[in-house]
Design a protein around this motif. Structure first.
Motif, short mmCIF file in Angstrom:
data_model
loop_
_atom_site.label_atom_id
_atom_site.label_comp_id
_atom_site.label_asym_id
_atom_site.label_seq_id
_atom_site.Cartn_x
_atom_site.Cartn_y
_atom_site.Cartn_z
N THR A 1 0.84 -1.19 0.00
CA THR A 1 0.00 0.00 0.00
C THR A 1 0.88 1.24 0.00
N TRP B 1 -3.20 -2.78 -2.54
CA TRP B 1 -4.09 -1.62 -2.65
C TRP B 1 -3.63 -0.75 -3.81
N TYR C 1 -15.46 1.01 -5.92
CA TYR C 1 -14.28 0.18 -5.67
C TYR C 1 -14.34 -1.07 -6.54
N THR D 1 -6.48 -7.91 -4.96
CA THR D 1 -6.20 -6.53 -5.33
C THR D 1 -7.44 -5.68 -5.08
N ILE D 2 -7.26 -4.60 -4.31
CA ILE D 2 -8.36 -3.69 -3.97
C ILE D 2 -8.06 -2.36 -4.64
N THR D 3 -9.00 -1.87 -5.46
CA THR D 3 -8.78 -0.65 -6.23
C THR D 3 -9.88 0.35 -5.94
N PHE E 1 -12.17 2.78 -0.67
CA PHE E 1 -11.44 1.74 0.06
C PHE E 1 -12.21 1.31 1.31
#
Length: 386
Positions: free
Chosen positions: A47, A81, A92, A102-104, A111
């Motif tokens: 991150t 992230w 998101y 994977t968090i976008t 988020f």
């Protein structure tokens, strides 16, 4: 037949567990994929901001305080992230494969909501957390997603309010309408007028109706909600539902007499609209409310304000005659306009319950929002008039 039905229900339940997850509210798009991501001890994470609140929220509510190792390369992390400015502010994406999640999002709000989805997506005990593989894309369909808590009639502890905020954030609500004043209790500390809360906070008969929130406590709740993408809209009801305030300051009523606090419903005892000092008092209250709450909206109530006292009050009748108003309802519209204009000078919008537009009369300023509520009593009259 019953035996076959039981087998069928078990098969349906298995398919539901194996092929999908229940997330509420449902994300816009969910594409399930084969496999699962299993995270054990020493989870690695990439991150750009290790101190962001959504990181700590993920670690406590999803990873269940499992130890984390920070990675300098996205490809080497279990959880990655990523920022994408093209996504909506509250939107998101989550992509989960057997090796990586994977968090976008475009910013903090997106988020936060991704974490709230993952709280419902994760399964298994700490030390063996499992995530079904999927691609999830989500953004809200409604800009205003609100819940109301009535602390006027019933005092709640700060810890209880925080629990409500936690639940609301989990459901991706973004506004908290906090009803802070009522006939049964004035819950907000006003430094300039300390008796409002000290006396007005304890007028209810039941023990759980006694109490108020200091400005320090209110700031704590505002910050707690803000971290979870929730804006608090305070409601300071006027001119009606004022018995608690009038118990502390009888001079704010039409006749300056002690008032009876109703344990249910409301009385004729409302703030006097004919006295300039009452308007000054309430504007001073709103000054402190605006200093506390960063919300662009301040709710001023306006519902259930009977005009019996105003009809007998010399000051109110003089005001009606001097302004060439039609009646007590027109006087309430004028009163509401004074308060809304005061908020307008501070760059805020005023919300009123639909009662203020049941009849035509004195014009409200353009920073006014009408909240429709009483279908049982007036059908869609307030909605159409607004």
């Amino acid at each position: 037949m019953k035996h076959r039905l039981s087998i069928l229900l078990l098969l349906v339940s298995y398919v539901t567990l194996a092929c999908g997850q229940i997330v509420f509210p449902s994300p816009n798009q969910v594409e399930m994929k084969k496999g699962k991501l299993t995270l054990r001890k020493n989870i690695s994470m990439y991150t750009a901001d290790t101190t962001a609140f959504y990181i700590s929220l993920l670690r406590s509510e999803v990873l269940r305080d499992t130890s984390v190792k920070w990675q300098s390369k996205a490809s080497a992390a279990h959880i990655c992230w990523m920022n994408d400015p093209s996504l909506p502010p509250e939107g998101y994406k989550i992509s989960i494969n057997p090796k990586q999640m994977t968090i976008t999002a475009s910013g903090e709000r997106g988020f936060i909501y991704a974490v709230q989805t993952l709280r419902q997506w994760v399964s298994g005990p700490a030390g063996k957390l499992t995530f079904a593989c999927a691609d999830i894309t989500d953004s809200p369909r409604m800009q205003w997603r609100c819940f109301l808590l009535d602390s006027g009639r019933q005092y709640q502890r700060i810890s209880t309010i925080k629990k409500y905020i936690d639940m609301a954030s989990l459901l991706k609500m973004n506004y908290f309408h906090w009803h802070l004043t009522e006939g049964l209790g004035w819950r907000i500390e006003i430094k300039r007028y300390p008796h409002l809360a000290q006396v007005g906070g304890s007028v209810g008969k039941a023990e759980e109706q006694h109490g108020f929130y200091t400005q320090e406590e209110i700031r704590e709740v505002i910050n707690y909600a803000s971290q979870r993408n929730i804006t608090i809209v305070p409601e300071i009801d006027m001119p009606g539902h004022a018995e608690a305030a009038l118990s502390a300051h009888p001079e704010l009523g039409c006749f300056g007499l002690p008032v009876e606090v109703p344990q249910q419903g409301f009385t004729q005892n409302i703030f006097c609209a004919g006295k300039d000092e009452v308007l000054t008092f309430l504007k001073n209250v709103l000054d402190e409310v605006c200093e506390l709450f960063p919300s662009p909206y301040i709710h001023l109530g306006g519902d259930e304000a009977p005009k019996g006292n105003w009809n007998k009050c010399e000051d109110c009748q003089k005001r009606i005659a001097a302004l060439n108003l039609k009646d007590g309802h027109d006087l309430q519209l004028w009163f509401s306009a004074q308060m809304a204009n005061h908020l307008k000078q501070k760059g805020r919008k005023a919300i009123f319950w639909g009662d203020v537009v049941y009849q035509d009369g004195y014009p409200l300023p353009d920073n006014t929002v009408i909240q429709w509520w009483n279908y049982r009593g007036h059908k869609d009259l307030a909605l159409r008039n607004a």
